[in-house]
Design a protein around this motif. Sequence first.
Motif, PDB file in Angstrom:
ATOM      1  N   PHE A 186       0.773  -1.286  -0.005  1.00 23.66           N
ATOM      2  CA  PHE A 186      -0.099  -0.204   0.022  1.00 23.66           C
ATOM      3  C   PHE A 186       0.872   1.220   0.022  1.00 23.66           C
ATOM      4  N   LEU A 187       1.945   1.255   0.631  1.00 23.38           N
ATOM      5  CA  LEU A 187       2.945   2.522   0.858  1.00 23.38           C
ATOM      6  C   LEU A 187       3.405   2.691  -0.785  1.00 23.38           C
ATOM      7  N   ILE A 188       3.950   1.649  -1.565  1.00 23.25           N
ATOM      8  CA  ILE A 188       4.480   2.138  -2.805  1.00 23.25           C
ATOM      9  C   ILE A 188       3.208   2.412  -3.857  1.00 23.25           C
ATOM     10  N   HIS A 189       2.092   1.662  -3.584  1.00 23.20           N
ATOM     11  CA  HIS A 189       0.730   2.147  -4.275  1.00 23.20           C
ATOM     12  C   HIS A 189       0.190   3.560  -4.274  1.00 23.20           C
ATOM     13  N   GLY A 190       0.533   3.786  -2.789  1.00 20.88           N
ATOM     14  CA  GLY A 190       0.231   5.333  -2.512  1.00 20.88           C
ATOM     15  C   GLY A 190       1.194   6.270  -2.966  1.00 20.88           C
ATOM     16  N   ALA A 191       2.442   5.870  -2.803  1.00 21.96           N
ATOM     17  CA  ALA A 191       3.604   6.706  -3.432  1.00 21.96           C
ATOM     18  C   ALA A 191       3.456   7.053  -4.899  1.00 21.96           C
ATOM     19  N   MET A 238      10.213   7.942  -3.294  1.00 19.42           N
ATOM     20  CA  MET A 238       9.744   7.268  -2.176  1.00 19.42           C
ATOM     21  C   MET A 238       9.516   5.660  -2.864  1.00 19.42           C
ATOM     22  N   ALA A 239       8.578   5.871  -3.803  1.00 18.73           N
ATOM     23  CA  ALA A 239       8.425   4.400  -4.186  1.00 18.73           C
ATOM     24  C   ALA A 239       9.499   3.579  -4.780  1.00 18.73           C
ATOM     25  N   ASP A 240      10.383   4.080  -5.388  1.00 23.02           N
ATOM     26  CA  ASP A 240      11.784   3.569  -5.561  1.00 23.02           C
ATOM     27  C   ASP A 240      12.609   2.977  -4.340  1.00 23.02           C
ATOM     28  N   LYS A 241      12.577   3.784  -3.364  1.00 26.10           N
ATOM     29  CA  LYS A 241      13.171   3.340  -2.213  1.00 26.10           C
ATOM     30  C   LYS A 241      12.497   2.191  -1.647  1.00 26.10           C
ATOM     31  N   LEU A 242      11.328   2.199  -1.732  1.00 33.65           N
ATOM     32  CA  LEU A 242      10.594   1.266  -0.881  1.00 33.65           C
ATOM     33  C   LEU A 242      10.467  -0.131  -1.631  1.00 33.65           C
ATOM     34  N   TRP A 243      10.815  -0.106  -3.181  1.00 34.09           N
ATOM     35  CA  TRP A 243      10.337  -1.459  -3.998  1.00 34.09           C
ATOM     36  C   TRP A 243      11.324  -2.472  -3.435  1.00 34.09           C
ATOM     37  N   ALA A 291      12.687  -3.450  -0.701  1.00 33.89           N
ATOM     38  CA  ALA A 291      12.022  -3.902   0.277  1.00 33.89           C
ATOM     39  C   ALA A 291      10.844  -4.948   0.501  1.00 33.89           C
ATOM     40  N   LEU A 292       9.961  -4.263  -0.440  1.00 30.53           N
ATOM     41  CA  LEU A 292       8.769  -4.913  -0.758  1.00 30.53           C
ATOM     42  C   LEU A 292       9.240  -6.418  -1.754  1.00 30.53           C
ATOM     43  N   LEU A 293      10.239  -6.283  -2.259  1.00 29.07           N
ATOM     44  CA  LEU A 293      10.611  -7.461  -3.254  1.00 29.07           C
ATOM     45  C   LEU A 293      11.150  -8.411  -2.084  1.00 29.07           C
ATOM     46  N   VAL A 294      11.800  -8.311  -1.360  1.00 29.62           N
ATOM     47  CA  VAL A 294      12.320  -9.005  -0.152  1.00 29.62           C
ATOM     48  C   VAL A 294      11.253  -9.570   0.743  1.00 29.62           C
ATOM     49  N   VAL A 295      10.242  -8.829   1.143  1.00 28.01           N
ATOM     50  CA  VAL A 295       9.193  -9.247   1.975  1.00 28.01           C
ATOM     51  C   VAL A 295       8.218 -10.058   0.885  1.00 28.01           C
ATOM     52  N   ALA A 296       8.153  -9.819  -0.415  1.00 25.62           N
ATOM     53  CA  ALA A 296       7.317 -10.530  -1.190  1.00 25.62           C
ATOM     54  C   ALA A 296       7.936 -11.985  -1.393  1.00 25.62           C
ATOM     55  N   VAL A 297       9.107 -12.005  -1.387  1.00 26.78           N
ATOM     56  CA  VAL A 297       9.826 -13.380  -1.583  1.00 26.78           C
ATOM     57  C   VAL A 297       9.779 -14.139  -0.518  1.00 26.78           C
ATOM     58  N   ARG A 316       8.919  -1.820 -11.076  1.00 27.04           N
ATOM     59  CA  ARG A 316      10.238  -1.246 -11.047  1.00 27.04           C
ATOM     60  C   ARG A 316      10.593  -0.688 -12.450  1.00 27.04           C
ATOM     61  N   ILE A 317      10.336  -1.551 -13.562  1.00 24.91           N
ATOM     62  CA  ILE A 317      10.716  -1.126 -14.574  1.00 24.91           C
ATOM     63  C   ILE A 317      10.175   0.013 -15.159  1.00 24.91           C
ATOM     64  N   LEU A 318       8.780   0.097 -15.045  1.00 27.14           N
ATOM     65  CA  LEU A 318       8.123   1.407 -15.437  1.00 27.14           C
ATOM     66  C   LEU A 318       8.528   2.620 -14.842  1.00 27.14           C
ATOM     67  N   THR A 319       8.908   2.521 -13.565  1.00 25.80           N
ATOM     68  CA  THR A 319       9.337   3.782 -12.582  1.00 25.80           C
ATOM     69  C   THR A 319      10.584   4.244 -13.310  1.00 25.80           C
TER      70      THR A 319
END
Lengths: 342, 447
Positions: free
Chosen positions: A171-176, A194-199, A201-207, A244-247
């Motif tokens: 949701f953080l990335i979605h909101g950013a 912000m979205a780039d910075k959080l991405w 972290a999201l990848l690690v947590v998703a894996v 990530r690719i699109l940002t």
Amino acid sequence: MELQILWFVLWAVLWAVYFMLDGFVLGTGMLHIFLGKNDGDRRVIINTIGPVWDGNEVWLITAGGATFAAFPTTYALMFSYLYTALLLLLFALIVRGVSFEFRGKEDSALWKRSWDFAIVVSSFLPALLFGVAFGNIFAGLPMDATGYHGSLIYLLNPYGLLTGILFVLLFLIHGALYLSVKTVGDLSRRAHAMADKLWPALLVVAVAFLGYTKFASRLYDNYFSAPYLLIVPLLAVAALLGIRILTAKGNLLGAFASSCVTILMVVFTGVIGLFPNLIPSNLDPAHSLTIFNSSSSPYTLKIMTLVVAMFLPIVIAYKIWVYRVFRGKVTVEEVLEDKQAY
Amino acid sequence: MDVLTLSRLQFAITSMFHFIFVPLTLGLSIMVAYMETRYVSSGDELYLKMTKFWGKLFLINFALGVVTGITLEFQFGMNWAEYSKYVGDIFGAPLAIEATMAFFLESVFIGVWIFGWNKVSKKMHAISIWLVAIATNLSGLWILLANGWMQHPVGYVLRNGRAEMVDFMAMVTNPYGLLKFGHQIVSGYTVAAFFVMGVSAWHLLKKNKPDFFKTSFKMAATFGLVSTLLVAVIGDFHAVEVAKTQPAKFAAMESVWETKRGVGLNLLLIPDEIKECNALERICIPNMVSLLAFHTPNAEIKGLKDFPKSERPPVTPVFYSFRLMVGLGILFFVLSLVAVFLSRKGKLENYPLFLKIMLFALPLPYIANQLGWIVAEMGRQPWIVYGVLKTSDAVSKAISTPQVLVSLIGFTLLYGTLGCIDIYLLTKLARKGPDDDLSAIIKPTRN
């Protein structure tokens, strides 16, 4: 039998769309004091979600109502088992709603700071709690013939918390990304960064989530018996990479769309794994709540199907219209000029 | 206290708090929509100012009405799980239909109305508030059909250990639900009318922007007269339905202990629940209760003593709430009549005493609305679904006393705080009055 499956699909769609739509509102709310450096920025941020947050929240009410109408036993047990978690969620949703409305009604700095703080907390809590709740549903609840044997502390198990963190990051990335699309200049750039910075972290947590799911739940069973279903989690991963690719290409609207797909697919991944359970029991599978043992009568399901078939297309049509009306960016000038805005 | 008592208290507090905001939104949405329509059709900017000013007050209330409504939906599952399991097949449907049919409409178009002043045409903007008003009232319809089913269950059979729906149309056309809806929405209109008249009276007493507030007052007076009249007429039909379908509730409303024909109405009456009689009965209008109940003067009224003690509602609160509600209803009609007369003659300012009365009458319709709910809900006890399921069998089994106690305290504190902030903001904005500077008011730019 078919109606129950139809309602299971509908149940999943309602939750998934709710998370996709309220997800960016919650994310925006969590980020708003961190990205908004001054009052003007903060008003811009709140006004980007102003016209739509209320309509987005209704998906939750509909998901709740649909659970009540289609699977009353699940509704009753889920809501009473998760009592304290839902209570916190309710308080947060109440505070969030009034914060938007009340924040601009006084000029004092203390007043505004208090509501700003309220917005952040009341956006963070639902994101976390929804994740914890769904994590626990995926893993199953400790229930048997005598009822439920858990507590609030029980819900805060590592898998539940991991799912909670996954939801918060999604949701953080979605909101950013939403903010980066809806605003201009520095604010938009900060949101993008912000979205780039959080991405990562999201990848690690998703894996970690995908790996842990193998041990904490039986979600993968359905995928082993019907491997073509793997297309859904694969789409989730592809969409996550797509963000990530699109940002990186500067296509922020595309990245936001990719983030929408990620959330939808993450929810579908979990729900497909659940089928035909709504809440599995992790003590004894015989006491799982399934779509067959907790559903309404065929007659009620038929009536509800008719109602949904008639009204959901209308709802979707006017929602699309409203998003079109409010397309485009929100600027400080516009917000300052409009006395009615938040 | 046990889980049952605490859960009942919590439901009472959360639903009554929700119900501070709902009646005003029911009526004020229509009044604001009418004001904006007048503006769009005449171009008269006075009506634009009215739309803006009353709209702002409307929005603060609307926000609280929406957020406190979610609590109620969740509570059926949280505190009343046995109820939800037992009647979910039939009771869940109207709630889900309310969400899809009304709640979406309301929440989406309120966004258009607040933020769309220079994004949509004037006409579309006015249509938005009409859609909000219609959806708000439609949402009330589904909720009251659901509540009407709890009062007078129809269209179901007991099967598979629960109540199952067999006739959806019976629920939708349940006279109890429809009459309750009718009685409730016009009561909401009365709240809105007295709210607008009360605030206007305050400004007129201060001689503040008399044109603006005289026009507002006049509009509200007419609205109030029509709605108070309808409250009484529909209320009468509603009482007949209660007498027919919920005789124990009706007996408690009138404090009738012995079954007999041609029951009279005592203007002075004090019920004595312990001795199972009335401690005082004075100034009797013969046959009046029978006439009100069944529209025939000699109809038989079943007395409370004919019901087992375990199936009688608490008489004292139901009786006094009903009396007071009816008394207030009559007062509202009289006040509206005078208000219409004086505002049509343009003589409002000559009667400051009347304006003062109207200011102090502002909270009374709120009280009448709450009293009505006490009659309806307490009068249904000990049943949660009349004649089908007892409240004591409906409460969740999975929750504990400390859990509910904590949530009850939490709700009380949260709602108490929000209530204070709401009253503070409403008073502040209401006293400030409308914006004079038209340039500060954004007008719909496109036509």
